[in-house]
Design a protein around this motif. Structure first.
Motif, PDB file in Angstrom:
ATOM      1  N   HIS A  52       1.397  -1.228   0.145  1.00  0.00           N
ATOM      2  CA  HIS A  52      -0.459  -0.216  -0.004  1.00  0.00           C
ATOM      3  C   HIS A  52       0.777   1.151   0.143  1.00  0.00           C
ATOM      4  CE1 HIS A  52      -3.415   2.348   0.220  1.00  0.00           C
ATOM      5  NE2 HIS A  52      -2.690   3.472   1.536  1.00  0.00           N
ATOM      6  N   LEU A  53       2.345   1.115   0.710  1.00  0.00           N
ATOM      7  CA  LEU A  53       2.480   2.132   0.748  1.00  0.00           C
ATOM      8  C   LEU A  53       3.550   2.559  -0.613  1.00  0.00           C
ATOM      9  CD1 LEU A  53       3.242   4.449   2.620  1.00  0.00           C
ATOM     10  CD2 LEU A  53       5.469   3.657   3.241  1.00  0.00           C
ATOM     11  N   VAL A  54       3.805   1.728  -1.298  1.00  0.00           N
ATOM     12  CA  VAL A  54       4.543   1.686  -2.830  1.00  0.00           C
ATOM     13  C   VAL A  54       3.752   2.455  -3.399  1.00  0.00           C
ATOM     14  CG1 VAL A  54       5.489   0.223  -4.045  1.00  0.00           C
ATOM     15  CG2 VAL A  54       6.480   0.558  -1.493  1.00  0.00           C
ATOM     16  N   ARG A  55       2.482   1.593  -3.340  1.00  0.00           N
ATOM     17  CA  ARG A  55       1.723   2.017  -4.566  1.00  0.00           C
ATOM     18  C   ARG A  55       0.581   3.838  -4.375  1.00  0.00           C
ATOM     19  NH1 ARG A  55      -1.794  -1.791  -7.232  1.00  0.00           N
ATOM     20  NH2 ARG A  55      -1.051  -3.587  -6.409  1.00  0.00           N
ATOM     21  N   LEU A  56       1.236   4.121  -2.779  1.00  0.00           N
ATOM     22  CA  LEU A  56       0.697   5.422  -2.518  1.00  0.00           C
ATOM     23  C   LEU A  56       1.930   6.650  -3.335  1.00  0.00           C
ATOM     24  CD1 LEU A  56      -0.516   5.832   1.564  1.00  0.00           C
ATOM     25  CD2 LEU A  56      -2.010   6.534  -1.115  1.00  0.00           C
ATOM     26  N   HIS A  57       3.238   6.014  -2.535  1.00  0.00           N
ATOM     27  CA  HIS A  57       4.432   6.912  -3.080  1.00  0.00           C
ATOM     28  C   HIS A  57       4.002   7.062  -5.228  1.00  0.00           C
ATOM     29  CE1 HIS A  57       5.963   8.054   0.250  1.00  0.00           C
ATOM     30  NE2 HIS A  57       6.745   6.738   0.190  1.00  0.00           N
ATOM     31  N   LYS A  65      10.924   7.264  -3.600  1.00  0.00           N
ATOM     32  CA  LYS A  65      10.974   6.807  -1.940  1.00  0.00           C
ATOM     33  C   LYS A  65      10.255   5.027  -1.727  1.00  0.00           C
ATOM     34  CE  LYS A  65       9.576  11.476  -0.572  1.00  0.00           C
ATOM     35  NZ  LYS A  65       8.090  12.490   0.596  1.00  0.00           N
ATOM     36  N   ALA A  66       9.822   5.281  -2.883  1.00  0.00           N
ATOM     37  CA  ALA A  66       8.714   3.688  -3.264  1.00  0.00           C
ATOM     38  C   ALA A  66       9.908   3.044  -2.822  1.00  0.00           C
ATOM     39  CB  ALA A  66       7.651   3.329  -4.547  1.00  0.00           C
ATOM     40  N   GLN A  67      10.848   3.269  -3.703  1.00  0.00           N
ATOM     41  CA  GLN A  67      11.841   2.040  -4.082  1.00  0.00           C
ATOM     42  C   GLN A  67      12.759   2.182  -2.638  1.00  0.00           C
ATOM     43  OE1 GLN A  67      14.352   4.035  -7.239  1.00  0.00           O
ATOM     44  NE2 GLN A  67      13.298   1.960  -8.917  1.00  0.00           N
ATOM     45  N   SER A  68      12.839   2.646  -1.760  1.00  0.00           N
ATOM     46  CA  SER A  68      13.181   3.065  -0.655  1.00  0.00           C
ATOM     47  C   SER A  68      12.769   1.942   1.036  1.00  0.00           C
ATOM     48  CB  SER A  68      13.024   4.668   0.464  1.00  0.00           C
ATOM     49  OG  SER A  68      14.210   4.544   1.455  1.00  0.00           O
ATOM     50  N   ALA A  73      11.752  -2.843   3.448  1.00  0.00           N
ATOM     51  CA  ALA A  73      11.196  -4.393   3.398  1.00  0.00           C
ATOM     52  C   ALA A  73      11.846  -6.131   3.040  1.00  0.00           C
ATOM     53  CB  ALA A  73      10.188  -4.244   2.705  1.00  0.00           C
ATOM     54  N   LEU A  74      13.381  -4.981   2.346  1.00  0.00           N
ATOM     55  CA  LEU A  74      13.685  -6.520   1.970  1.00  0.00           C
ATOM     56  C   LEU A  74      15.507  -6.609   3.058  1.00  0.00           C
ATOM     57  CD1 LEU A  74      14.938  -5.809  -1.832  1.00  0.00           C
ATOM     58  CD2 LEU A  74      13.075  -7.744  -0.724  1.00  0.00           C
ATOM     59  N   ARG A  75      15.300  -5.784   3.746  1.00  0.00           N
ATOM     60  CA  ARG A  75      15.978  -6.549   5.123  1.00  0.00           C
ATOM     61  C   ARG A  75      15.444  -6.211   6.159  1.00  0.00           C
ATOM     62  NH1 ARG A  75      18.677  -0.602   3.061  1.00  0.00           N
ATOM     63  NH2 ARG A  75      16.163  -0.205   4.388  1.00  0.00           N
ATOM     64  N   SER A  76      14.392  -7.091   5.937  1.00  0.00           N
ATOM     65  CA  SER A  76      13.241  -7.801   7.526  1.00  0.00           C
ATOM     66  C   SER A  76      13.689  -9.049   7.673  1.00  0.00           C
ATOM     67  CB  SER A  76      11.748  -8.016   6.452  1.00  0.00           C
ATOM     68  OG  SER A  76      10.950  -8.728   7.727  1.00  0.00           O
ATOM     69  N   PRO A  77      13.703  -9.460   8.616  1.00  0.00           N
ATOM     70  CA  PRO A  77      14.283 -10.896   9.413  1.00  0.00           C
ATOM     71  C   PRO A  77      12.994 -11.934   8.813  1.00  0.00           C
ATOM     72  CG  PRO A  77      13.696  -8.941  11.334  1.00  0.00           C
ATOM     73  CD  PRO A  77      13.446  -7.993   9.824  1.00  0.00           C
ATOM     74  N   SER A  78      11.909 -11.561   8.879  1.00  0.00           N
ATOM     75  CA  SER A  78      10.695 -12.153   8.796  1.00  0.00           C
ATOM     76  C   SER A  78      11.342 -13.706   8.207  1.00  0.00           C
ATOM     77  CB  SER A  78       9.781 -11.796   7.373  1.00  0.00           C
ATOM     78  OG  SER A  78       8.780 -12.957   7.452  1.00  0.00           O
ATOM     79  N   THR A  79      11.116 -14.950   9.038  1.00  0.00           N
ATOM     80  CA  THR A  79      11.230 -16.661   8.150  1.00  0.00           C
ATOM     81  C   THR A  79       9.843 -16.416   7.455  1.00  0.00           C
ATOM     82  OG1 THR A  79      10.489 -17.489  10.550  1.00  0.00           O
ATOM     83  CG2 THR A  79      12.892 -16.157  10.049  1.00  0.00           C
TER      84      THR A  79
END
Length: 169
Positions: A52-57, A65-68, A73-79
């Motif tokens: 959603h935030l990417v779409r808004l930017h 800003k969308a790329q940021s 998000a790509l640095r997330s520790p999610s498993t």
């Protein structure tokens, strides 16, 4: 939002409402952006919030800003493989793959979600098929072929994946 502080859905619903109705009140546009940013910060494992935030930017013509947002998000520790798989769509929106000059660089960024998902659940035929679809649609037929072959070996009766494999061959 106050009743469900640990659930990103109400915060995202508010952000979507604000962004949808900002034409009637321009200050809502800024609030929508802040609310979506809050959702991403508060719920770093929510690919919906990132999307959603990417779409808004992007709607505001702020690709950087969308790329940021994607870079963060790509640095997330999610498993959670589902998070990484869902991140591919907003990443592709922020880093388009249709420009020959930036394709290699952007593909390297966009494919990180697929690679991470596969590393977390390498034996999932559903994930392998989704990754194969991604690679097939992004000029990576060799990678798609290997994944489709794995899926058909695991699920010999899967005609849909066999058809994809046949078309690719």
């Amino acid at each position: 939002v106050a009743q469900f502080p640990k659930d990103p859905a109400p915060l995202l619903a508010l952000a979507r409402f604000l962004s949808k109705h900002h034409q009637e009140a321009p200050e809502l546009k800024l609030r929508a952006m802040r609310t979506a940013g809050e959702a991403v910060t508060k719920f770093p494992g929510s690919a919906d919030a990132v999307d959603h935030l990417v779409r808004l930017h992007l709607a505001d013509q702020h690709r950087e800003k969308a790329q940021s947002v994607i870079d963060q998000a790509l640095r997330s520790p999610s498993t959670d493989p589902a998070y990484w798989l869902a991140l591919v769509t907003p990443a592709r929106n922020a880093y388009p793959l249709d420009d020959r000059d930036t394709y290699e660089k952007h593909f390297g960024i966009v494919s990180q979600g697929i690679e991470k998902a596969l590393s977390l659940d390498p034996d999932s035929p559903d994930l392998q098929e989704a990754a194969g679809d991604f690679f097939a649609s992004n000029r990576q037929p060799d990678r798609a072929l290997a994944l489709y072959e794995k899926v058909t070996a695991q699920r010999p009766a899967d005609l849909k994946t066999r058809q994809k494999l046949g078309q690719l061959l």
